[in-house]
Design a protein around this motif. Structure first.
Motif, mmCIF file in Angstrom:
data_model
loop_
_atom_site.group_PDB
_atom_site.id
_atom_site.type_symbol
_atom_site.label_atom_id
_atom_site.label_comp_id
_atom_site.label_asym_id
_atom_site.label_seq_id
_atom_site.Cartn_x
_atom_site.Cartn_y
_atom_site.Cartn_z
ATOM 1 N N GLN A 14 0.804 -1.222 0.000
ATOM 2 C CA GLN A 14 0.000 0.000 0.000
ATOM 3 C C GLN A 14 0.842 1.281 0.000
ATOM 4 O O GLN A 14 0.498 2.251 -0.671
ATOM 5 N N GLY A 15 1.913 1.285 0.775
ATOM 6 C CA GLY A 15 2.676 2.519 0.951
ATOM 7 C C GLY A 15 3.305 3.018 -0.339
ATOM 8 O O GLY A 15 3.224 4.217 -0.658
ATOM 9 N N ILE A 16 3.935 2.106 -1.100
ATOM 10 C CA ILE A 16 4.564 2.522 -2.358
ATOM 11 C C ILE A 16 3.515 3.097 -3.296
ATOM 12 O O ILE A 16 3.709 4.152 -3.914
ATOM 13 N N ALA A 17 2.372 2.390 -3.389
ATOM 14 C CA ALA A 17 1.291 2.885 -4.248
ATOM 15 C C ALA A 17 0.752 4.216 -3.735
ATOM 16 O O ALA A 17 0.412 5.108 -4.531
ATOM 17 N N ARG A 18 0.666 4.378 -2.432
ATOM 18 C CA ARG A 18 0.129 5.611 -1.846
ATOM 19 C C ARG A 18 0.968 6.821 -2.249
ATOM 20 O O ARG A 18 0.431 7.838 -2.723
ATOM 21 N N TYR A 19 2.272 6.696 -2.094
ATOM 22 C CA TYR A 19 3.139 7.828 -2.422
ATOM 23 C C TYR A 19 3.253 8.015 -3.934
ATOM 24 O O TYR A 19 3.326 9.152 -4.422
ATOM 25 N N GLY A 20 3.252 6.889 -4.657
ATOM 26 C CA GLY A 20 3.301 6.995 -6.117
ATOM 27 C C GLY A 20 2.066 7.673 -6.675
ATOM 28 O O GLY A 20 2.156 8.502 -7.589
ATOM 29 N N MET A 21 0.882 7.346 -6.142
ATOM 30 C CA MET A 21 -0.350 7.954 -6.644
ATOM 31 C C MET A 21 -0.411 9.443 -6.323
ATOM 32 O O MET A 21 -0.900 10.244 -7.121
ATOM 33 N N ARG A 22 0.080 9.819 -5.170
ATOM 34 C CA ARG A 22 0.096 11.260 -4.839
ATOM 35 C C ARG A 22 0.938 12.030 -5.850
ATOM 36 O O ARG A 22 0.548 13.109 -6.304
ATOM 37 N N MET A 23 2.088 11.479 -6.182
ATOM 38 C CA MET A 23 2.952 12.137 -7.145
ATOM 39 C C MET A 23 2.303 12.171 -8.524
ATOM 40 O O MET A 23 2.287 13.214 -9.195
ATOM 41 N N GLN A 24 1.723 11.045 -8.944
ATOM 42 C CA GLN A 24 1.108 10.989 -10.271
ATOM 43 C C GLN A 24 -0.156 11.851 -10.340
ATOM 44 O O GLN A 24 -0.477 12.398 -11.406
ATOM 45 N N ARG A 27 0.632 15.186 -11.331
ATOM 46 C CA ARG A 27 0.980 15.256 -12.748
ATOM 47 C C ARG A 27 -0.243 15.087 -13.652
ATOM 48 O O ARG A 27 -0.112 15.087 -14.870
ATOM 49 N N GLY A 28 -1.422 14.873 -13.034
ATOM 50 C CA GLY A 28 -2.643 14.785 -13.824
ATOM 51 C C GLY A 28 -3.039 13.402 -14.263
ATOM 52 O O GLY A 28 -3.972 13.257 -15.060
ATOM 53 N N ASP A 29 -2.352 12.355 -13.771
ATOM 54 C CA ASP A 29 -2.695 10.997 -14.175
ATOM 55 C C ASP A 29 -4.111 10.662 -13.725
ATOM 56 O O ASP A 29 -4.450 10.799 -12.544
ATOM 57 N N PRO A 30 -5.000 10.199 -14.643
ATOM 58 C CA PRO A 30 -6.403 9.988 -14.276
ATOM 59 C C PRO A 30 -6.606 8.880 -13.251
ATOM 60 O O PRO A 30 -7.473 8.988 -12.383
ATOM 61 N N PHE A 31 -5.814 7.787 -13.355
ATOM 62 C CA PHE A 31 -5.927 6.711 -12.374
ATOM 63 C C PHE A 31 -5.642 7.240 -10.969
ATOM 64 O O PHE A 31 -6.400 6.997 -10.021
ATOM 65 N N ALA A 32 -4.564 7.976 -10.835
ATOM 66 C CA ALA A 32 -4.195 8.517 -9.532
ATOM 67 C C ALA A 32 -5.195 9.562 -9.062
ATOM 68 O O ALA A 32 -5.524 9.634 -7.869
ATOM 69 N N ARG A 33 -5.701 10.379 -9.975
ATOM 70 C CA ARG A 33 -6.693 11.392 -9.584
ATOM 71 C C ARG A 33 -7.977 10.743 -9.073
ATOM 72 O O ARG A 33 -8.606 11.242 -8.136
ATOM 73 N N LEU A 34 -8.352 9.621 -9.657
ATOM 74 C CA LEU A 34 -9.545 8.928 -9.187
ATOM 75 C C LEU A 34 -9.354 8.377 -7.777
ATOM 76 O O LEU A 34 -10.260 8.441 -6.940
ATOM 77 N N ARG A 59 -3.465 4.059 -20.909
ATOM 78 C CA ARG A 59 -2.283 3.642 -20.142
ATOM 79 C C ARG A 59 -1.881 4.748 -19.185
ATOM 80 O O ARG A 59 -1.776 5.923 -19.570
ATOM 81 N N SER A 60 -1.680 4.373 -17.940
ATOM 82 C CA SER A 60 -1.121 5.300 -16.967
ATOM 83 C C SER A 60 0.160 4.677 -16.425
ATOM 84 O O SER A 60 0.412 3.486 -16.641
ATOM 85 N N PRO A 61 0.977 5.437 -15.706
ATOM 86 C CA PRO A 61 2.201 4.852 -15.152
ATOM 87 C C PRO A 61 1.931 3.717 -14.169
ATOM 88 O O PRO A 61 2.812 2.895 -13.915
ATOM 89 N N LEU A 62 0.718 3.654 -13.632
ATOM 90 C CA LEU A 62 0.414 2.678 -12.595
ATOM 91 C C LEU A 62 -0.417 1.508 -13.077
ATOM 92 O O LEU A 62 -0.364 0.419 -12.499
ATOM 93 N N SER A 63 -1.211 1.703 -14.112
ATOM 94 C CA SER A 63 -2.120 0.649 -14.549
ATOM 95 C C SER A 63 -2.748 1.033 -15.881
ATOM 96 O O SER A 63 -2.715 2.198 -16.292
ATOM 97 N N TRP A 64 -3.332 0.050 -16.557
ATOM 98 C CA TRP A 64 -4.264 0.337 -17.632
ATOM 99 C C TRP A 64 -5.603 0.708 -17.003
ATOM 100 O O TRP A 64 -5.939 0.244 -15.913
ATOM 101 N N GLY A 333 1.506 -9.686 -15.846
ATOM 102 C CA GLY A 333 1.849 -9.070 -14.574
ATOM 103 C C GLY A 333 1.346 -7.656 -14.429
ATOM 104 O O GLY A 333 1.343 -7.118 -13.321
ATOM 105 N N GLY A 334 0.903 -7.038 -15.536
ATOM 106 C CA GLY A 334 0.307 -5.714 -15.439
ATOM 107 C C GLY A 334 -1.110 -5.801 -14.898
ATOM 108 O O GLY A 334 -1.665 -6.884 -14.698
ATOM 109 N N THR A 335 -1.687 -4.676 -14.644
ATOM 110 C CA THR A 335 -3.046 -4.645 -14.123
ATOM 111 C C THR A 335 -3.931 -3.767 -14.996
ATOM 112 O O THR A 335 -3.454 -2.844 -15.663
#
Length: 432
Positions: A14-24, A27-34, A59-64, A333-335
Motif C-alpha cells: 500500500q505505501g509505495i502505491a500511496r506515495y506513487g499515486m500522490r505524485m502521479q 501530474r494529472g494521471d487519471p488513475f491517480a486522480r480517481l 495507459r497510466s504509469p500505474l495501470s491500464w 503481470g500488469g493490471t
C-alpha cells in the motif's frame, strides 16, 4: 502490538502505491486522480469522462484503465485476466518473503476468499455457497426482510430526525446476513465495526493507520470465527455456515474466509445501495413522485440507482499472460482497472447516461454486480432488500427530507454515505 513485519507488508502493498499515486495525481494521471484526490472520491465522473475521451484503453504509469462497457464486460469473462495473484506481479523476491512472513488472518480480500481466487479453485469454493442464493432460497427470505424492515421503521421517531445509515440502511442487510450465517443478534454491532475497519482494504494506497486498524479488526474477527465455527460443529443450525461446516468440503481457513466475505458482501453493497437510493430520489423529486403513482416501477428504480450511483465504483484484474486486447498490447503481470461507474454511463450503451431515469428500459444492463465467474453471488438478495427497504421507507415517511448534506464514506471502491441526516416527518400507518 503489531509486529514491524506488518509495516513492511503495508509499505510493499500500500505505501509505495500511496506515495506513487500522490505524485502521479499532481501530474494529472487519471488513475491517480480517481484514487487519491478529493474530486475522485466525491465527484469522479468528470475524471472518468476524461479517461473515456482518451480512448477505450488508457495507459497510466500505474495501470491500464478503461471506462468502456463492452471491453469491461468482455474482460470480466475472459480467463486471460485474473484476480490478484502475487506470483503474476513483478514484486521483488525480498518483498515477497516479507509478505509471506507477515500472514494475515482469513479475510475477504486475500485467498482463500473466493473473491481473490480464480477457477478451478474459485469454482470449488463458490459451489457449496451458491445453493443459499438461488431464486427459491432468496424468495424464502422475503418475509424476514419485510419483518426486519417494519421493525426498524417502527423504531424511527415520527416527526423526528435520524441518521438513516446507522439507524436503517445498515441495519436491514446486517440483520439478514447475520441470520443467514447463524450469528447471534448481539454480534451485529461488532460486525458493523469490523466491516467499517476492513472495507478500506478494497482501496489502493491506504494509510498505515487505516491498514493497521483493519489488521487488528481481522485478528479479533478471526478469533470470533474460530469460536463460532467450533460451536457450529457441536451444535449446527439451519444456516449457510452450519451447512458448510457439516459438509466438510472446506477447511477451517476457507470457512473463515467465506464467512467474512459473505458478511462483508452481504451488507456493504446493500447499505450503499439503500443510502444512494435515498439521496438520488430526494434529489429527483419528480422521479419519487412517479414511484408514488406507479409503485410497480420500484424494481427498475433500484436498477437505475445501481447504474447511476454504483455502490462499487471499480474493479481490477491482473494480466495473466502477454496478450492483445482492446487494440493494445498487454504484458503479463500488469493490471487493468475497470471503472464500473464509467461503464454504467457509457453513452454507447445508455442513452443520455448522466440523467437519472427510473423508467430507463435497459437500466438492468449495468455492471454494478460485475459479470462472469465473479459476478455478485448475493445480487438478487441485495435487489430484494433495497426494493423493499426503499419503498417501505418512503411509504411510512412520505415527507422524508434531508436535514443536512450527506457525508460520503472516505473510500473509493465502496461508494456510499457514512452519515445521512434526515427529517422524517409524520409517520404514515403501515400497510396491511
Amino acid at each position: 502490538m503489531v509486529s514491524p513485519r506488518y509495516w513492511v507488508r503495508w509499505f510493499s502493498e500500500q505505501g509505495i502505491a500511496r506515495y506513487g499515486m500522490r505524485m502521479q495525481a499532481r501530474r494529472g494521471d487519471p488513475f491517480a486522480r480517481l484514487h487519491a484526490t478529493h474530486a475522485g472520491l466525491h465527484d469522479p465522473y468528470p475524471i472518468i469522462e476524461s479517461v473515456r475521451a482518451q480512448g477505450r484503453m488508457v495507459r497510466s504509469p500505474l495501470s491500464w484503465l478503461t471506462a468502456d462497457y463492452e471491453l469491461t464486460r468482455a474482460m470480466l469473462r475472459d480467463n486471460r485476466f485474473g484476480v490478484f495473484a502475487i506470483e503474476a506481479v513483478a514484486v521483488p523476491e525480498p518483498l515477497r518473503r516479507f509478505i509471506r512472513s507477515a500472514p494475515m488472518p482469513a479475510n475477504p480480500v486475500e485467498p482463500p476468499s473466493m473473491l481473490m481466487t480464480d477457477p478451478p479453485e474459485h469454482t470449488r469454493l463458490r459451489k457449496p455457497v451458491s445453493a443459499a442464493f438461488t431464486p427459491r432460497a432468496i424468495g424464502r427470505l422475503r418475509d424476514r426482510v419485510e419483518s426486519v424492515t417494519a421493525e426498524l421503521l417502527d423504531a424511527l421517531p415520527s416527526n423526528g430526525s435520524a441518521d438513516l445509515i446507522g439507524s436503517f440502511a445498515s441495519q436491514v442487510p446486517i440483520a439478514i446476513i447475520a441470520e443467514m450465517l447463524g450469528f447471534p443478534r448481539e454480534s451485529r454491532a461488532e460486525f458493523l465495526e469490523w466491516g467499517d475497519a476492513m472495507s478500506p482494504l478494497l482501496d489502493l494506497g491506504i494509510s498505515w493507520r487505516t491498514w493497521r486498524s483493519a489488521l487488528v479488526s481481522m485478528q479479533v474477527m478471526d478469533s470470533y470465527l474460530d469460536e463460532h465455527i467450533a460451536r457450529l460443529r457441536r451444535e449446527p443450525g439451519e444456516d449457510i455456515l452450519s451447512s458448510l461446516v457439516t459438509a466438510g468440503d472446506l477447511d477451517n481457513q476457507e470457512l473463515k474466509a467465506t464467512a467474512s466475505l459473505l458478511m462483508g458482501a452481504g451488507f456493504e453493497t446493500t447499505v450503499n445501495l439503500i443510502g444512494n437510493g435515498v439521496v438520488q430520489l430526494l434529489s429527483h423529486p419528480e422521479q419519487l413522485a412517479r414511484l408514488r403513482e406507479e409503485p410497480e416501477l420500484w424494481s427498475n428504480a433500484v436498477e437505475e440507482v445501481l447504474r447511476f450511483d454504483a455502490p462499487i465504483q471499480t474493479t481490477g484484474r491482473v494480466i495473466l499472460s502477454d496478450t492483445e486486447f482492446g487494440g493494445v498490447r498487454l504484458r503479463r503481470g500488469g493490471t487493468v482497472v475497470m471503472s464500473l461507474a464509467g461503464t454504467n454511463r457509457d453513452p454507447k450503451v445508455f442513452e443520455d447516461p448522466n440523467r437519472f431515469d427510473i423508467t430507463r428500459s435497459n437500466a438492468k444492463d449495468h455492471l454494478s454486480f460485475s459479470s462472469g465467474v465473479h459476478s455478485c453471488l448475493g445480487a438478487s438478495l441485495a435487489r430484494m432488500e433495497a426494493v423493499y427497504a426503499l419503498r417501505s421507507l418512503f411509504d411510512r415517511f412520505p415527507d422524508l427530507a434531508l436535514a443536512g448534506p450527506p457525508r460520503r464514506r472516505p473510500l473509493f471502491t465502496l461508494h456510499g454515505y457514512s452519515h445521512l441526516p434526515v427529517r422524517l416527518g409524520q409517520r404514515a400507518a403501515a400497510a396491511v
